[in-house]
Design a protein around this motif. Structure first.
Motif, PDB file in Angstrom:
ATOM      1  N   ASP A  37       0.834  -1.409  -0.155  1.00  0.00           N
ATOM      2  CA  ASP A  37      -0.092  -0.020   0.009  1.00  0.00           C
ATOM      3  C   ASP A  37       0.910   1.231  -0.141  1.00  0.00           C
ATOM      4  N   ILE A  38       2.237   1.230   0.293  1.00  0.00           N
ATOM      5  CA  ILE A  38       3.168   2.458   0.343  1.00  0.00           C
ATOM      6  C   ILE A  38       3.414   2.754  -1.050  1.00  0.00           C
ATOM      7  N   THR A  39       3.126   3.896  -1.468  1.00  0.00           N
ATOM      8  CA  THR A  39       3.305   4.581  -2.596  1.00  0.00           C
ATOM      9  C   THR A  39       4.863   4.390  -3.203  1.00  0.00           C
ATOM     10  N   ASN A  40       5.728   5.007  -2.549  1.00  0.00           N
ATOM     11  CA  ASN A  40       7.044   4.948  -2.641  1.00  0.00           C
ATOM     12  C   ASN A  40       7.791   3.990  -1.750  1.00  0.00           C
ATOM     13  N   PRO A  41       7.999   2.707  -1.886  1.00  0.00           N
ATOM     14  CA  PRO A  41       8.869   2.054  -0.633  1.00  0.00           C
ATOM     15  C   PRO A  41      10.304   2.175  -0.674  1.00  0.00           C
ATOM     16  N   LYS A  42      10.724   2.603  -1.727  1.00  0.00           N
ATOM     17  CA  LYS A  42      12.117   2.870  -1.721  1.00  0.00           C
ATOM     18  C   LYS A  42      12.409   3.970  -0.965  1.00  0.00           C
ATOM     19  N   ALA A  63      12.437  -3.487  11.909  1.00  0.00           N
ATOM     20  CA  ALA A  63      11.163  -2.940  12.278  1.00  0.00           C
ATOM     21  C   ALA A  63      11.348  -1.208  11.477  1.00  0.00           C
ATOM     22  N   ILE A  64      10.573  -0.809  10.930  1.00  0.00           N
ATOM     23  CA  ILE A  64      10.378   0.618  10.307  1.00  0.00           C
ATOM     24  C   ILE A  64       9.030   1.034  10.319  1.00  0.00           C
ATOM     25  N   LYS A  65       9.041   2.295  10.998  1.00  0.00           N
ATOM     26  CA  LYS A  65       7.794   2.979  11.310  1.00  0.00           C
ATOM     27  C   LYS A  65       7.439   3.985  10.069  1.00  0.00           C
ATOM     28  N   TYR A  66       6.200   3.972   9.692  1.00  0.00           N
ATOM     29  CA  TYR A  66       5.855   4.967   8.792  1.00  0.00           C
ATOM     30  C   TYR A  66       4.350   4.975   8.756  1.00  0.00           C
ATOM     31  N   ASN A  67       4.017   6.427   8.817  1.00  0.00           N
ATOM     32  CA  ASN A  67       2.291   6.632   8.939  1.00  0.00           C
ATOM     33  C   ASN A  67       1.981   6.177  10.041  1.00  0.00           C
ATOM     34  N   VAL A 108      10.694   4.918   1.723  1.00  0.00           N
ATOM     35  CA  VAL A 108      10.407   4.922   2.975  1.00  0.00           C
ATOM     36  C   VAL A 108      11.362   4.087   3.602  1.00  0.00           C
ATOM     37  N   LEU A 109      12.090   2.994   2.993  1.00  0.00           N
ATOM     38  CA  LEU A 109      13.155   2.295   3.539  1.00  0.00           C
ATOM     39  C   LEU A 109      14.360   2.836   3.475  1.00  0.00           C
ATOM     40  N   GLU A 110      14.641   3.846   2.587  1.00  0.00           N
ATOM     41  CA  GLU A 110      15.801   4.887   2.675  1.00  0.00           C
ATOM     42  C   GLU A 110      15.765   5.626   3.982  1.00  0.00           C
ATOM     43  N   ASN A 111      14.521   6.231   4.296  1.00  0.00           N
ATOM     44  CA  ASN A 111      14.411   7.115   5.436  1.00  0.00           C
ATOM     45  C   ASN A 111      14.677   6.289   6.764  1.00  0.00           C
ATOM     46  N   GLY A 112      14.158   4.959   6.735  1.00  0.00           N
ATOM     47  CA  GLY A 112      14.314   4.257   7.853  1.00  0.00           C
ATOM     48  C   GLY A 112      15.542   3.850   8.205  1.00  0.00           C
ATOM     49  N   LEU A 142       7.239  -5.575  -8.042  1.00  0.00           N
ATOM     50  CA  LEU A 142       8.472  -4.899  -7.208  1.00  0.00           C
ATOM     51  C   LEU A 142       9.471  -4.635  -8.154  1.00  0.00           C
ATOM     52  N   ARG A 143      10.273  -3.349  -8.060  1.00  0.00           N
ATOM     53  CA  ARG A 143      11.269  -2.924  -8.684  1.00  0.00           C
ATOM     54  C   ARG A 143      12.221  -2.558  -7.724  1.00  0.00           C
ATOM     55  N   GLN A 144      13.574  -2.599  -8.256  1.00  0.00           N
ATOM     56  CA  GLN A 144      14.761  -2.383  -7.489  1.00  0.00           C
ATOM     57  C   GLN A 144      14.897  -0.870  -7.366  1.00  0.00           C
ATOM     58  N   ALA A 145      15.440  -0.558  -6.248  1.00  0.00           N
ATOM     59  CA  ALA A 145      15.633   0.727  -6.006  1.00  0.00           C
ATOM     60  C   ALA A 145      17.274   0.996  -5.317  1.00  0.00           C
ATOM     61  N   LYS A 146      17.523   1.909  -4.881  1.00  0.00           N
ATOM     62  CA  LYS A 146      19.097   2.430  -4.638  1.00  0.00           C
ATOM     63  C   LYS A 146      19.006   3.326  -3.523  1.00  0.00           C
TER      64      LYS A 146
END
Length: 299
Positions: free
Chosen positions: A128-133, A153-157, A135-139, A292-296
């Protein structure tokens, strides 16, 4: 002749045992910053000892639960814990199978810089996350290292998302401080690819030939045959009573159209008058699944 620094002092490992507690047991205000990341709080005496040992920076530690042989790695956030105690995020205690007050072995280590990591969300809600990359980078900014097999564990919204670290390169434990790391997502736990169903074309309920006007004027090959004995066949008599119809051709206009009359092709078949084949049911088309696609991630 010889200087005092001819033989530089080699770093000595830090290896100590502490009682571990979750961050919720830390005296004072709640420390949400510790719960969200991968760093622990150690006592001030640990900082003094680490300084004397001349360890390699950044400070990274290997945590071992000798009772269950569970291992993970972490960084240190502050040195403000009570003497003889360390405070860990709840997800880290859960991975190590620790309870409040259990003994934990802490050893200083040097880890290679990460180049690749692969994560698997533990719930399909992660889709459901629009931009998982992002969110992961920030976490991951609150983490110092990653260990294969850990569930971070990563917290978002206002929600907690758990991610299992499936793979890390170039080793099973890597440092993610100031590095360029390629990240890949595996399908979440419980996710199923939707089956692609072919769209079936809906058949017309009314035969188009029934809507064509009856032939008028000359129609080729519509005469009757004669027998040599002068008699007529019964089938020929019945056939002669049936009016001839023009063969239906799609796109040919009705030249005998009369102004003020309209003909509609209905999608619903009228009640069957004769033995006609039933209309096939319409099957809805199912689209392709989410990929799901790759991110950096840059630290």
């Amino acid at each position: 002749m010889f200087g005092f620094n001819m033989f530089p002092e080699l770093p000595r490992p830090f290896n100590t045992q502490y009682k571990c507690y979750s961050v919720s047991m830390l005296p004072g205000n709640e420390r949400h910053d510790v719960e969200r990341g991968g760093k622990i709080i150690m006592p001030p005496s640990a900082l003094d000892q680490l300084t004397r040992l001349n360890i390699v920076y950044p400070m990274l530690f290997k945590l071992t639960n000798k009772r269950t042989n569970r291992i993970t790695h972490c960084g240190v956030l502050e040195f403000v814990a009570d003497e003889g105690k360390v405070y860990l995020p709840y997800w880290m205690m859960h991975n190590l199978l620790l309870e409040e007050g259990d003994f934990l072995q802490i050893e200083s280590v040097s880890l290679p810089v990460a180049t690749f990591s692969r994560f698997q969300p533990q719930s399909i809600d992660f889709l459901d996350i629009t931009n998982p990359k992002a969110v992961l980078e920030n976490g991951l900014r609150s983490f110092a290292c990653l260990t294969t097999g850990d569930v971070i564990a990563i917290k978002y919204n206002q929600r907690i998302y758990e991610l299992c670290v499936l793979e890390t390169k170039p080793g099973n434990a890597v440092s993610i401080i100031e590095c360029d790391m390629n990240v890949e997502f595996a399908p979440p736990v419980g996710y199923k690819e939707p089956e692609n169903k072919k769209k079936t074309e809906e058949e017309m309920a009314v035969d188009p030939t029934e809507l064509m006007p009856e032939s008028s004027g000359f129609v080729a090959f519509c005469g009757e045959g004669n027998r040599l004995d002068g008699k007529k066949k019964k089938e020929a008599q019945a056939a002669s009573k049936t009016p001839m119809k023009v063969t239906y051709q799609r796109g040919i206009p009705d030249y005998n159209y009369k102004i003020g009359t309209l003909r509609f092709i209905r999608n619903s078949r009228p009640p069957a008058k004769e033995n006609k084949e039933p209309v096939e049911e319409f099957k809805a088309f199912t689209g392709e699944g989410f990929s799901l696609r790759q991110a950096k991630v840059k630290k």
